[in-house]
Design an enzyme around this catalytic site. Structure first.
Site, PDB file in Angstrom:
ATOM      1  N   LYS A  19      45.072  40.717  49.148  1.00 35.64           N
ATOM      2  CA  LYS A  19      46.409  41.320  49.307  1.00 35.64           C
ATOM      3  C   LYS A  19      46.319  42.852  49.227  1.00 35.64           C
ATOM      4  O   LYS A  19      46.881  43.558  50.050  1.00 35.64           O
ATOM      5  CB  LYS A  19      47.373  40.801  48.225  1.00 35.64           C
ATOM      6  CG  LYS A  19      47.589  39.302  48.250  1.00 35.64           C
ATOM      7  CD  LYS A  19      48.565  38.833  47.190  1.00 35.64           C
ATOM      8  CE  LYS A  19      48.092  39.011  45.776  1.00 35.64           C
ATOM      9  NZ  LYS A  19      46.890  38.250  45.401  1.00 35.64           N
ATOM     10  N   ARG A  98      56.223  35.733  42.810  1.00 36.71           N
ATOM     11  CA  ARG A  98      55.226  34.667  42.689  1.00 36.71           C
ATOM     12  C   ARG A  98      55.737  33.395  42.057  1.00 36.71           C
ATOM     13  O   ARG A  98      54.958  32.497  41.740  1.00 36.71           O
ATOM     14  CB  ARG A  98      53.978  35.007  41.926  1.00 36.71           C
ATOM     15  CG  ARG A  98      53.748  36.112  41.221  1.00 36.71           C
ATOM     16  CD  ARG A  98      52.296  36.149  40.762  1.00 36.71           C
ATOM     17  NE  ARG A  98      51.829  37.439  41.105  1.00 36.71           N
ATOM     18  CZ  ARG A  98      50.590  37.820  41.058  1.00 36.71           C
ATOM     19  NH1 ARG A  98      49.656  37.004  40.692  1.00 36.71           N
ATOM     20  NH2 ARG A  98      50.263  39.029  41.376  1.00 36.71           N
ATOM     21  N   ARG A 137      34.389  43.177  42.071  1.00 37.45           N
ATOM     22  CA  ARG A 137      35.449  44.173  42.305  1.00 37.45           C
ATOM     23  C   ARG A 137      35.414  45.277  41.248  1.00 37.45           C
ATOM     24  O   ARG A 137      35.245  45.026  40.068  1.00 37.45           O
ATOM     25  CB  ARG A 137      36.827  43.499  42.257  1.00 37.45           C
ATOM     26  CG  ARG A 137      37.973  44.511  42.214  1.00 37.45           C
ATOM     27  CD  ARG A 137      39.308  43.928  42.584  1.00 37.45           C
ATOM     28  NE  ARG A 137      39.709  42.820  41.742  1.00 37.45           N
ATOM     29  CZ  ARG A 137      40.738  42.037  42.009  1.00 37.45           C
ATOM     30  NH1 ARG A 137      41.468  42.247  43.084  1.00 37.45           N
ATOM     31  NH2 ARG A 137      41.036  41.041  41.208  1.00 37.45           N
ATOM     32  N   ARG A 170      38.540  45.211  36.080  1.00 39.89           N
ATOM     33  CA  ARG A 170      39.778  44.653  35.544  1.00 39.89           C
ATOM     34  C   ARG A 170      39.414  43.621  34.481  1.00 39.89           C
ATOM     35  O   ARG A 170      38.502  42.826  34.684  1.00 39.89           O
ATOM     36  CB  ARG A 170      40.568  43.976  36.676  1.00 39.89           C
ATOM     37  CG  ARG A 170      41.511  44.915  37.364  1.00 39.89           C
ATOM     38  CD  ARG A 170      42.154  44.316  38.582  1.00 39.89           C
ATOM     39  NE  ARG A 170      42.810  43.028  38.393  1.00 39.89           N
ATOM     40  CZ  ARG A 170      43.585  42.447  39.317  1.00 39.89           C
ATOM     41  NH1 ARG A 170      43.803  43.065  40.465  1.00 39.89           N
ATOM     42  NH2 ARG A 170      44.134  41.279  39.099  1.00 39.89           N
ATOM     43  N   ARG A 181      44.156  32.062  36.637  1.00 40.67           N
ATOM     44  CA  ARG A 181      45.055  32.727  37.604  1.00 40.67           C
ATOM     45  C   ARG A 181      45.180  31.882  38.871  1.00 40.67           C
ATOM     46  O   ARG A 181      46.262  31.735  39.436  1.00 40.67           O
ATOM     47  CB  ARG A 181      44.515  34.126  37.955  1.00 40.67           C
ATOM     48  CG  ARG A 181      44.708  35.128  36.835  1.00 40.67           C
ATOM     49  CD  ARG A 181      43.742  36.309  36.940  1.00 40.67           C
ATOM     50  NE  ARG A 181      43.824  37.025  38.193  1.00 40.67           N
ATOM     51  CZ  ARG A 181      42.861  37.799  38.674  1.00 40.67           C
ATOM     52  NH1 ARG A 181      41.743  37.969  37.989  1.00 40.67           N
ATOM     53  NH2 ARG A 181      43.013  38.404  39.821  1.00 40.67           N
TER      54      ARG A 181
HETATM   55  P1  G5P Z   1      47.660  41.104  40.615  1.00 39.49           P
HETATM   56  O1  G5P Z   1      47.106  42.432  40.366  1.00 39.49           O
HETATM   57  O2  G5P Z   1      48.706  40.931  41.655  1.00 39.49           O
HETATM   58  P2  G5P Z   1      46.265  38.875  41.837  1.00 39.49           P
HETATM   59  O3  G5P Z   1      45.529  37.928  40.972  1.00 39.49           O
HETATM   60  O4  G5P Z   1      47.441  38.328  42.512  1.00 39.49           O
HETATM   61  O5  G5P Z   1      46.455  40.131  40.894  1.00 39.49           O
HETATM   62  P3  G5P Z   1      44.258  40.368  42.998  1.00 39.49           P
HETATM   63  O6  G5P Z   1      43.248  39.870  42.034  1.00 39.49           O
HETATM   64  O7  G5P Z   1      44.741  41.770  42.845  1.00 39.49           O
HETATM   65  O8  G5P Z   1      45.467  39.417  43.028  1.00 39.49           O
HETATM   66  P4  G5P Z   1      44.037  40.672  45.858  1.00 39.49           P
HETATM   67  O9  G5P Z   1      44.852  41.913  45.759  1.00 39.49           O
HETATM   68  O10 G5P Z   1      44.601  39.540  46.633  1.00 39.49           O
HETATM   69  O11 G5P Z   1      43.638  40.117  44.435  1.00 39.49           O
HETATM   70  O12 G5P Z   1      42.600  40.977  46.422  1.00 39.49           O
HETATM   71  P5  G5P Z   1      41.849  42.379  46.729  1.00 39.49           P
HETATM   72  O13 G5P Z   1      41.810  43.246  45.527  1.00 39.49           O
HETATM   73  O14 G5P Z   1      42.337  42.956  48.001  1.00 39.49           O
HETATM   74  O15 G5P Z   1      40.363  41.802  47.016  1.00 39.49           O
HETATM   75  C1  G5P Z   1      39.596  41.253  45.956  1.00 39.49           C
HETATM   76  C2  G5P Z   1      38.174  41.805  46.035  1.00 39.49           C
HETATM   77  O16 G5P Z   1      37.547  41.279  47.202  1.00 39.49           O
HETATM   78  C3  G5P Z   1      38.085  43.329  46.151  1.00 39.49           C
HETATM   79  O17 G5P Z   1      36.931  43.777  45.462  1.00 39.49           O
HETATM   80  C4  G5P Z   1      37.931  43.555  47.683  1.00 39.49           C
HETATM   81  O18 G5P Z   1      37.232  44.764  47.965  1.00 39.49           O
HETATM   82  C5  G5P Z   1      37.097  42.328  48.060  1.00 39.49           C
HETATM   83  N1  G5P Z   1      37.322  41.823  49.421  1.00 39.49           N
HETATM   84  C6  G5P Z   1      38.434  41.884  50.189  1.00 39.49           C
HETATM   85  N2  G5P Z   1      38.219  41.255  51.354  1.00 39.49           N
HETATM   86  C7  G5P Z   1      36.961  40.761  51.329  1.00 39.49           C
HETATM   87  C8  G5P Z   1      36.166  40.029  52.253  1.00 39.49           C
HETATM   88  O19 G5P Z   1      36.591  39.688  53.372  1.00 39.49           O
HETATM   89  N3  G5P Z   1      34.913  39.689  51.862  1.00 39.49           N
HETATM   90  C9  G5P Z   1      34.409  40.062  50.634  1.00 39.49           C
HETATM   91  N4  G5P Z   1      33.157  39.704  50.326  1.00 39.49           N
HETATM   92  N5  G5P Z   1      35.118  40.762  49.736  1.00 39.49           N
HETATM   93  C10 G5P Z   1      36.378  41.114  50.079  1.00 39.49           C
HETATM   94  O20 G5P Z   1      48.249  40.511  39.266  1.00 39.49           O
HETATM   95  C11 G5P Z   1      47.529  40.615  38.064  1.00 39.49           C
HETATM   96  C12 G5P Z   1      48.342  40.019  36.938  1.00 39.49           C
HETATM   97  O21 G5P Z   1      49.556  40.738  36.751  1.00 39.49           O
HETATM   98  C13 G5P Z   1      50.635  39.868  36.412  1.00 39.49           C
HETATM   99  C14 G5P Z   1      49.991  38.510  36.184  1.00 39.49           C
HETATM  100  O22 G5P Z   1      49.586  38.416  34.835  1.00 39.49           O
HETATM  101  C15 G5P Z   1      48.784  38.559  37.131  1.00 39.49           C
HETATM  102  O23 G5P Z   1      47.769  37.638  36.771  1.00 39.49           O
HETATM  103  N6  G5P Z   1      51.587  39.842  37.531  1.00 39.49           N
HETATM  104  C16 G5P Z   1      52.715  39.127  37.554  1.00 39.49           C
HETATM  105  N7  G5P Z   1      53.281  38.290  36.657  1.00 39.49           N
HETATM  106  C17 G5P Z   1      54.437  37.698  37.018  1.00 39.49           C
HETATM  107  N8  G5P Z   1      55.034  37.864  38.207  1.00 39.49           N
HETATM  108  C18 G5P Z   1      54.503  38.696  39.143  1.00 39.49           C
HETATM  109  N9  G5P Z   1      55.111  38.846  40.339  1.00 39.49           N
HETATM  110  C19 G5P Z   1      53.301  39.371  38.826  1.00 39.49           C
HETATM  111  N10 G5P Z   1      52.516  40.232  39.506  1.00 39.49           N
HETATM  112  C20 G5P Z   1      51.478  40.511  38.709  1.00 39.49           C
HETATM  113 MG    MG Z   2      45.624  43.053  44.163  1.00 41.19          MG
END
Ligand code: G5P
Ligand code: MG
Length: 233
Positions: A19, A98, A137, A170, A181
Site C-alpha cells: 500500500k 480497516r 523493510r 518497525r 496483523r
Molecule cells: P500500517 O502502517 O497501515 P499495514 O500492516 O497495513 O501497516 P504495511 O505493513 O505498512 O501495512 P504496506 O504499506 O501494504 O504494508 O506495504 P509496503 O510498506 O508498501 O511494502 C512492504 C515492504 O515490501 C517494503 O519494504 C517494500 O519496499 C517492499 N515491497 C513492496 N513491493 C514489493 C515487491 O513487489 N517485491 C518485494 N520483494 N518487496 C516489495 O498499520 C500499522 C498498525 O497501525 C494501526 C494498527 O495497529 C496496524 O497494525 N493502524 C490501525 N488501527 C486501526 N484502524 C486503522 N485504520 C489503522 N491503521 C493503522
Molecule cells: Mg504501509
C-alpha cells in the site's frame, strides 16, 4: 499527469502487500493527488509521545487495531486540517478504513461534505510471500518513506535517500506480530469487500510484485477519472 475529475481513493491490502509503495508511486504519477497513511500518522504520534501515541504504541506492537472511534476521529481531523474534506480535492487513504464500522463512519463524514469515496482498490498479493518483504523493510519515520533491502534498497545502506538520516525497523515487523496483523486483516476484509462491492466501486488488482500492480492501478485511474494535460482546465 493531471486528473480530469477529483479522485477519492481507498487502498486496501494485507500488511506488506505494498500500500505504501503504491501510494508513493501514485502521488508521483498524479501530482494533484494527496495521500494519508493511517499507520504513518499513528507512528508520528508515537514518536511525539502524544496521548494518542501512547495509546497506539502498545496496540501496534501487539498487532492489534486502534479503536474505530479513535481512528475515525484522527482521519477526519487530518482531512479537515489539510482542507481536503470537500468535493474539490483528490486524495487517497492508505490503511484506513480497516473495519466495517470505520467504513460506515467515514462514509457518513464524507457524504456530509460531498466527498464520497469513488474508487476502492484492493491489492491482491500472495500472502505467503509477504513476510519476507516486511522482514527486509526499513523505514524513514519522519517522511514514511519505505525501503526494502532486496526490492528497493536505499542508495546508501540504512540511510534515507533524501535526507541521509538513519533508517529504522518497525517494531511490528517481526514474524510473530506480522502473523497477528495478517490474521486481523483476513478477519476484517470480507466485510469491507462486501460493503464496497455493493457500492460498485471495489476493484481488486492482483500481481506478484508492485511493479506489475502499479501500471494496472494507473490505467484504472486514467480510464475512470481521465487525464488532462497540465495547464488545461
Ligand atoms: P500500517 O502502517 O497501515 P499495514 O500492516 O497495513 O501497516 P504495511 O505493513 O505498512 O501495512 P504496506 O504499506 O501494504 O504494508 O506495504 P509496503 O510498506 O508498501 O511494502 C512492504 C515492504 O515490501 C517494503 O519494504 C517494500 O519496499 C517492499 N515491497 C513492496 N513491493 C514489493 C515487491 O513487489 N517485491 C518485494 N520483494 N518487496 C516489495 O498499520 C500499522 C498498525 O497501525 C494501526 C494498527 O495497529 C496496524 O497494525 N493502524 C490501525 N488501527 C486501526 N484502524 C486503522 N485504520 C489503522 N491503521 C493503522
Ligand atoms: Mg504501509
Amino acid at each position: 499527469m493531471k486528473l480530469a475529475k477529483q479522485l477519492r481513493l481507498l487502498l486496501l491490502g494485507a500488511p506488506g502487500s505494498g500500500k505504501g509503495t503504491q501510494t508513493s508511486r501514485l502521488v508521483k504519477a498524479f501530482p494533484t493527488l494527496n495521500s494519508l497513511s493511517s499507520g504513518d500518522i499513528l507512528r508520528a504520534e508515537v514518536a511525539r509521545g502524544t496521548p494518542l501515541g501512547l495509546q497506539a504504541s502498545k496496540l501496534i506492537e501487539e498487532g492489534k487495531l486502534v479503536p474505530d472511534e479513535t481512528m475515525v476521529g484522527v482521519i477526519k481531523n487530518h482531512l479537515l486540517e489539510n482542507d481536503w474534506l470537500n468535493g474539490d480535492s483528490s486524495w487517497l487513504l492508505d490503511g484506513f478504513p480497516r473495519t466495517g464500522a470505520q467504513a460506515k463512519d467515514l462514509d457518513k463524514v464524507l457524504h456530509e461534505n460531498r466527498a464520497d469515496i469513488n474508487l476502492v482498490v484492493e491489492l491482491d498479493v500472495d500472502q505467503k510471500k509477504i513476510l519476507e518483504r516486511v522482514e527486509a523493510r526499513w523505514i524513514h519515520p519522519a517522511s514514511g518513506r519505505v525501503y526494502n533491502l532486496d526490492y528497493n534498497p536505499p542508495k546508501e545502506p540504512y540511510r534515507d535517500d533524501e535526507t541521509g538520516e538513519k533508517l529504522e525497523k518497525r517494531k511490528d515487523d517481526t514474524a510473530e506480530v506480522f502473523g497477528k496483523r495478517l490474521d486481523k486483516y483476513n478477519e476484517e476484509i470480507s466485510s469491507l469487500r462486501e460493503y464496497y462491492s455493493k457500492k460498485g466501486i471495489l476493484h481488486p488488482v492482483a500481481g506478484e510484485t508492485s511493479d506489475i500492480i502499479f501500471p494496472k492501478i494507473k490505467k484504472l485511474i486514467e480510464e475512470k477519472f481521465g487525464t488532462a494535460s497540465e495547464g488545461s482546465s
